[in-house]
Design an enzyme around this catalytic site. Sequence first.
Site, PDB file in Angstrom:
ATOM      1  N   VAL A  61       0.874  -1.044  -0.053  1.00 12.54           N
ATOM      2  CA  VAL A  61       0.288   0.000  -0.004  1.00 12.54           C
ATOM      3  C   VAL A  61       0.792   1.238   0.114  1.00 12.54           C
ATOM      4  O   VAL A  61       1.357   1.602   1.165  1.00 12.54           O
ATOM      5  CB  VAL A  61      -0.942  -0.085   1.143  1.00 12.54           C
ATOM      6  N   ASP A  77       5.422   1.621   2.768  1.00  9.08           N
ATOM      7  CA  ASP A  77       4.428   0.669   2.708  1.00  9.08           C
ATOM      8  C   ASP A  77       3.575   0.949   3.882  1.00  9.08           C
ATOM      9  O   ASP A  77       3.798   0.674   5.297  1.00  9.08           O
ATOM     10  CB  ASP A  77       4.892  -0.825   2.716  1.00  9.08           C
ATOM     11  N   HIS A  78       2.243   1.491   3.655  1.00  7.10           N
ATOM     12  CA  HIS A  78       1.420   1.975   4.651  1.00  7.10           C
ATOM     13  C   HIS A  78       1.022   0.834   5.354  1.00  7.10           C
ATOM     14  O   HIS A  78       0.182   0.755   6.401  1.00  7.10           O
ATOM     15  CB  HIS A  78       0.295   2.964   4.262  1.00  7.10           C
ATOM     16  N   ARG A  79       0.798  -0.443   4.830  1.00  6.54           N
ATOM     17  CA  ARG A  79       0.583  -1.792   5.598  1.00  6.54           C
ATOM     18  C   ARG A  79       1.163  -1.815   7.028  1.00  6.54           C
ATOM     19  O   ARG A  79       0.610  -2.291   7.888  1.00  6.54           O
ATOM     20  CB  ARG A  79       0.739  -2.893   4.910  1.00  6.54           C
ATOM     21  N   PHE A  80       2.431  -1.492   6.829  1.00  8.21           N
ATOM     22  CA  PHE A  80       2.965  -1.370   8.340  1.00  8.21           C
ATOM     23  C   PHE A  80       4.197  -0.344   8.676  1.00  8.21           C
ATOM     24  O   PHE A  80       4.657  -0.340   9.787  1.00  8.21           O
ATOM     25  CB  PHE A  80       4.046  -2.837   8.370  1.00  8.21           C
TER      26      PHE A  80
END
Length: 241
Positions: free
Chosen positions: A30, A205-208
């Site tokens: 993301v 990466d906006h997932r983490f």
Amino acid sequence: MNAPADRTVALPPMQRIAAEHLARSLRESVPVTIHGVADAGALQALRARLAAERPAGPRITLTHLVVKALAQALRSHAGLNATLQGREVLLHGAVNVGIAQALPDGHLVVPVVRDADRLGIDELAATAGELAARAAAGKLRLADVQGATFTLSNGGAVPSVRWTTPIIPLGQAAILGLGALHEAPAVRDGAVVARRLLPTSLSFDHRFVNGVPAARFLDEVHQLIAEPQRIRLGADTKEEP
């Protein structure tokens, strides 16, 4: 007069692998990009001073100094030097920085400088220079392009380029893109002065990785560039606590 005929050009093997990895990264991550500007006048002066002090040493570039700055910042922002593995985040102990390099034919390779945070600036410049020379000669080994935990992409060779949206390499948390170093007006202490400015683009990466930690990391990189006397240029052999 007829137009030139269409022709088909095969992608080199390394470019095919890169294309597959980048496409997979976009499918699985993301990505979010934040942009900034660093005051790089003092860093440019440091590079000139180091060149004068080390006439017989390896050629030190602004890119090498930025690698040292971001590698140092990654030691205190471990979440940017990480990989998402299912429901867990692997925080890498080593800081291995991939430095993207454009080849004469327009293709891209990313040789990796291992333990960039622990190398002295001369050793880092020598290592990066050797990798760049091998890349230009088409003599990189597979091991030379594997194991990066963070990537730097420098688009500054094209003077009109400022900001980009770099694609996060597969398996990494973030990538930092640089634009062209340029002179521009800036306000300092209420006065408009000319400054040497370096545009930056950080994709993460906006997932983490959330926005605030990413912004704080980028801000620390900016601070180190603006105050390069804080960059640890010597070899660091100390173990982390």
